[in-house]
Scaffold this active site. Structure first.
Site, short mmCIF file in Angstrom:
data_model
loop_
_atom_site.label_atom_id
_atom_site.label_comp_id
_atom_site.label_asym_id
_atom_site.label_seq_id
_atom_site.Cartn_x
_atom_site.Cartn_y
_atom_site.Cartn_z
N THR A 184 0.93 -1.25 -0.01
CA THR A 184 0.09 0.11 0.18
C THR A 184 0.88 1.32 0.03
OG1 THR A 184 -1.40 -1.41 1.57
CG2 THR A 184 -2.04 0.98 0.94
N GLY A 185 0.93 1.94 -1.10
CA GLY A 185 1.92 2.95 -1.24
C GLY A 185 2.09 3.41 -2.69
N GLY A 186 3.18 4.04 -3.05
CA GLY A 186 3.32 4.54 -4.39
C GLY A 186 3.68 3.39 -5.36
N CYS A 237 -7.05 8.19 -0.84
CA CYS A 237 -7.00 7.73 -2.39
C CYS A 237 -8.58 7.63 -3.02
CB CYS A 237 -6.23 6.49 -2.62
SG CYS A 237 -7.06 5.04 -1.58
#
Length: 450
Positions: A184-186, A237
């Site tokens: 979960t991130g870039g 998001c």
């Protein structure tokens, strides 16, 4: 060093594998309850360390996610025999995957590890967290709390471990060494997860298009869009990114936004200047991410009245080539006019193809045909109807989406799932197949005719 973490996790997981459902669920409940009971302290830590977001919203998020995720997990079978399907001759047995590697973001430094740990342990796994460097203090605080909880429950504390200051190399080694990855991130880290050689669950970029239909109550719909856009200073998001409004009611919709605290900019030169400042070189300005709207306005070079909640800009175009078509991780929305519903969906699709394809769309509509048209024609995994997307898209008591912090974006977003991640994604299933009682082979006529 990484192998030592993994070895400890495997030893702890072997113990967890002998627990019954009640003991597993006691651990999962305690993980959630800690965050629920300490939401205020944890929210302050997150804001202070990451320098992003809104304290009150983080409190709400921690309490809300802890509550809804545990409510969705309690009573669910995840240990041993899941189902006996007598007529089908099937017995389904849950088997843990082993050790979960969880890469967590600085935008959600408490709730994401909590959610990942709840899912992992519910499914019988140990978990090792690799936090974002900007949130390692929050991560280590949570690590200490969770390990103490595990000890207090008589469970191995190494069921939950955290890398204190992981480098990119260590994080990648962790992903290669564990049995399943949640990233979960870039997008760079998500891509690395899918390149690790292990089954992985990643997320795609968010860029939620928000469409307003004709004939609805704008006084009810607009505040929902605003609430989603400004929640936690826009770093979610699933936050609404656009105002896509019908030509005949466009002025009425914008007026409703202004009435509720929006600052509207439609001067072409000013909008272009703001875009250059907030997206220098076409890339979002890091210093604007998750900041109060007054700070964002200052960075954008505009003066806004005191009390402004968000900024709305009206670009001259949509889709690829315009920075306002991209995800904005601050309280700014871009506004567009459509002639008919097909045109509204086309605008949303063009913006998604610029960024955010596969994620989500928010629709405010009472027209079932319009809603279904959007569902059929938009390349997204979720279409949220008449709700606050930022806070309800990851699961809500009001809808049937899995409560989670990891939202799959399907093949559009280079993800392995097109739904909200849940504990069911973290165990294997053995299917014991017997002959069906009183089975018979259909005749060729039954198979091919009719």
């Amino acid at each position: 060093m990484i192998q030592q973490y993994v070895d400890r996790a495997r030893a702890a997981q072997a113990v967890l594998a002998r627990y019954d459902q009640a003991k597993v669920d006691a651990i999962v409940k305690a993980i959630a309850k800690y965050v629920y009971d300490n939401a205020e302290i944890l929210a302050k830590m997150a804001v202070d360390e990451t320098r992003m977001g809104v304290y009150e919203d983080k409190v709400q998020k921690k309490k809300g996610k802890a509550r809804i995720i545990w409510n969705a997990l309690k009573g669910k079978k995840s240990v041993g025999v899941l189902r006996v399907l007598e007529q089908e001759g099937l017995i389904e047995v849950a088997k843990p995957m082993g050790v979960v590697a969880a890469v967590t973001p600085c935008t959600n430094p408490i709730v994401t590890p909590m959610c990942n740990a709840m899912f992992a342990i519910k499914a019988g796994n140990a978990i090792i967290v690799a936090p974002h460097p900007r949130a390692k203090g929050c991560a280590m605080h949570l690590d200490g709390a969770y390990r103490a909880i595990l000890r207090g429950l008589g469970a191995p504390e190494d069921l939950y471990q955290t890398l204190p200051a992981p480098s990119n190399e260590q994080t990648q080694e962790l992903m290669r060494s564990c049995d399943v990855v949640i990233a979960t991130g870039g997008m760079g880290m998500v891509k690395a997860a899918y390149s690790s050689g292990k089954p992985s669950y990643g997320v795609g970029t968010g860029n939620v298009q928000c469409i307003f239909d004709t004939g609805i109550d704008y006084a009810k719909a607009v505040p929902k869009a605003i609430a989603g856009r400004i929640f936690d200073n826009g770093i979610i998001c699933s936050a609404e990114q656009t105002v896509i409004a019908p030509k005949g009611d466009y002025d009425k919709v914008i007026a409703e936004f202004v009435k509720n605290g929006a600052f509207y900019v439609d001067d072409a030169k000013t909008v272009e200047m703001m875009g250059e400042r907030l997206f220098p070189g076409g890339v979002i300005a890091k210093e604007a991410v998750g900041q109060p709207v007054a700070k964002v306005a200052e960075l954008a070079g505009v003066d806004v009245p005191e009390g402004t909640k968000l900024i709305i800009v009206k670009p001259g175009s949509y889709g690829k080539g315009n920075v306002w078509s991209k995800e904005k991780m601050f309280a700014v929305m871009s506004a567009y006019v459509y002639e008919d519903w097909e045109g509204a969906v086309a605008i949303a699709r063009a913006n998604l193809e610029a960024e955010g394809i596969g994620h989500s769309v928010a629709i405010h509509s009472d027209d079932r045909a319009h809603i279904e048209y959007a569902g059929l024609n938009l390349p997204v995994s979720r279409v949220l109807v008449n709700q606050i997307c930022a806070t309800q898209n990851g699961g809500s008591f009001a809808n049937s989406l899995n409560p989670t912090t990891t939202l799959g974006c399907g093949s559009w977003g280079n993800n392995s799932i097109s739904e909200n991640l849940f504990y069911t994604h973290l165990y294997n299933v053995t299917r014991v197949a017997s002959e069906k009682p009183e089975w018979r082979q259909p005749t060729d006529s039954e198979i091919w005719d009719g």
